[in-house]
Design a protein around this motif. Structure first.
Motif, PDB file in Angstrom:
ATOM      1  N   GLY A   1      58.179  71.550  74.687  1.00 54.10           N
ATOM      2  CA  GLY A   1      58.933  72.733  74.297  1.00 54.10           C
ATOM      3  C   GLY A   1      57.873  73.169  73.201  1.00 54.10           C
ATOM      4  N   ARG A   2      57.121  72.195  72.923  1.00 56.03           N
ATOM      5  CA  ARG A   2      56.004  73.502  72.105  1.00 56.03           C
ATOM      6  C   ARG A   2      55.890  74.918  72.627  1.00 56.03           C
ATOM      7  N   ARG A   3      55.772  76.039  71.304  1.00 54.84           N
ATOM      8  CA  ARG A   3      54.830  77.025  71.997  1.00 54.84           C
ATOM      9  C   ARG A   3      53.188  77.192  71.744  1.00 54.84           C
ATOM     10  N   ILE A   4      52.738  76.660  71.188  1.00 59.14           N
ATOM     11  CA  ILE A   4      51.517  76.084  70.920  1.00 59.14           C
ATOM     12  C   ILE A   4      50.925  74.578  72.115  1.00 59.14           C
TER      13      ILE A   4
ATOM     14  N   ILE B   1      44.023  62.490  74.986  1.00 51.38           N
ATOM     15  CA  ILE B   1      44.636  61.786  73.479  1.00 51.38           C
ATOM     16  C   ILE B   1      45.944  62.230  73.291  1.00 51.38           C
ATOM     17  N   VAL B   2      45.767  63.490  71.801  1.00 53.45           N
ATOM     18  CA  VAL B   2      46.530  63.226  71.301  1.00 53.45           C
ATOM     19  C   VAL B   2      48.135  63.902  72.154  1.00 53.45           C
ATOM     20  N   THR B   3      47.843  64.827  73.490  1.00 56.24           N
ATOM     21  CA  THR B   3      48.729  65.281  74.204  1.00 56.24           C
ATOM     22  C   THR B   3      49.492  64.170  75.340  1.00 56.24           C
ATOM     23  N   LYS B   4      49.023  62.653  74.793  1.00 52.94           N
ATOM     24  CA  LYS B   4      49.790  61.887  75.719  1.00 52.94           C
ATOM     25  C   LYS B   4      50.652  61.501  74.355  1.00 52.94           C
ATOM     26  N   ALA B   5      50.230  60.961  73.298  1.00 51.59           N
ATOM     27  CA  ALA B   5      50.270  60.396  72.177  1.00 51.59           C
ATOM     28  C   ALA B   5      52.009  60.860  72.156  1.00 51.59           C
ATOM     29  N   ILE B   6      51.897  62.557  72.049  1.00 50.19           N
ATOM     30  CA  ILE B   6      53.157  62.688  71.603  1.00 50.19           C
ATOM     31  C   ILE B   6      54.261  63.215  72.459  1.00 50.19           C
TER      32      ILE B   6
ATOM     33  N   ALA C   1      57.194  63.365  75.417  1.00 48.46           N
ATOM     34  CA  ALA C   1      56.526  64.153  76.986  1.00 48.46           C
ATOM     35  C   ALA C   1      57.962  65.492  76.451  1.00 48.46           C
ATOM     36  N   LYS C   2      59.085  64.901  75.875  1.00 45.69           N
ATOM     37  CA  LYS C   2      60.112  66.038  75.904  1.00 45.69           C
ATOM     38  C   LYS C   2      59.911  67.152  74.774  1.00 45.69           C
TER      39      LYS C   2
END
Length: 312
Positions: free
Chosen positions: A198-201, A186-191, A193-194
């Motif tokens: 682009g996140r290190r974590i 859920i968290v991943t889809k809420a952010i 996509a770009k």
């Protein structure tokens, strides 16, 4: 399955605790008992190690690892903020050293089955001490959107806190969010996509950190503890604190600064008139960090910082 954990900056901690035979030493966060084992060996033959952990698994593990030294050991299933009560009940007026390792163990991440990892499908729990009532499940499924935003932003410093909280509230209307893997999705889809790629974590890292802090009241306990730590140490006693993110380190740094230089007088006064008396002195102005070699061997050490102070 065995208890998995590698102590962070073990050599530096052991050196700067300034341990001597006969000392009374406190390990406030036993974890895998690596630091505790090195400590108790250094304070023999007549020293005392007080070991504390709010995770019962850590206490059980420490009993096994430290069993050969049981006559020099007292273990307590408590939060480290309970140390004043523990010392009082054992008629101990002060100790020679205190270690506080604020990280959570690899065992909790891999074997705890409490939802600490966003890479595993586990119940949303996140309690270090299972005797506590509040769980991550309750926060995610019952807290208001604004409350979630506040937790995510304050404890996770997540800039997409509002988007994530809104999405969680939408999803839970149809079905409760039960597992760590579901929450991570859920968290991943809420952010956007770009920003995900682009996140290190992992995109859910900050949210999981925020929930763990909220569930266990980690910053509240740390703040309470740091306010009274000089009263727990004997003169010349050492405090070592290992932190793993800026929120923890800021609390420790500000508390030590207050104990060392808390004069409230105007800067232009030639002498202090407020009566401030320094209580602690930092051994290093800047925190120690792990070596590149340690980080390669133990990636969980990469964000750690060690601050050391001495009672004066």
């Amino acid at each position: 399955m065995g208890f998995e954990h590698t102590s962070v900056m073990a050599q530096e901690v052991h050196e700067h605790l300034n341990l001597k035979p006969g000392n009374i030493s406190v390990d406030c966060t036993l974890g895998g008992a690596g630091h505790a084992l090195a400590t108790i060996r250094s304070i023999l033959p007549n020293g005392l190690l007080i070991g504390i952990d709010q995770d019962l698994d850590a206490i059980s593990h420490a009993k096994k690892i430290l069993h050969p030294f049981k006559d020099n050991l007292r273990l307590f299933h408590n939060n480290f903020s309970d140390l004043p009560k523990i010392l009082k009940s054992n008629k101990i007026k002060g100790v020679n050293s205190i270690l506080l390792d604020l990280g959570f163990s690899l065992n909790q991440l891999k074997n705890g089955n409490r939802g600490f990892s966003f890479n595993k499908n586990e119940p949303l729990d996140m309690r270090m001490d299972i005797r506590n009532d509040l769980t991550a499940f309750e926060i995610i499924n019952s807290f208001q959107e604004d409350e979630l935003v506040n937790i995510f932003f304050k404890f996770g410093e997540e800039k997409f806190s509002r988007r994530i909280a809104r999405r969680i509230v939408e999803i839970r209307k149809d079905t409760p969010i039960h597992t760590s893997s579901k929450l991570a999705q859920i968290v991943t889809k809420a952010i956007p996509a770009k920003f995900v790629y682009g996140r290190r974590i992992h995109p859910a890292t900050r949210i999981f950190q925020a929930l763990r802090i909220a569930v266990n009241k980690e910053l509240e306990c740390l703040g309470t503890f740091m306010e009274i730590v000089p009263s727990l140490l004997l003169k010349g006693g050492r405090l070592c604190v290992i932190s793993f993110h800026s929120l923890e380190d800021r609390i420790v740094k500000q508390a030590l600064r207050k104990f060392e230089d808390g004069c409230n007088c105007p800067k232009d006064l030639p002498i202090c008139l407020c009566g401030f008396v320094p209580q602690m002195k930092s051994v290093f102005r800047k925190p120690l960090i792990p070596t590149k070699e340690e980080i390669e061997f133990n990636p969980m050490a990469r964000s750690s910082k060690l601050r050391v102070a001495q009672k004066i």
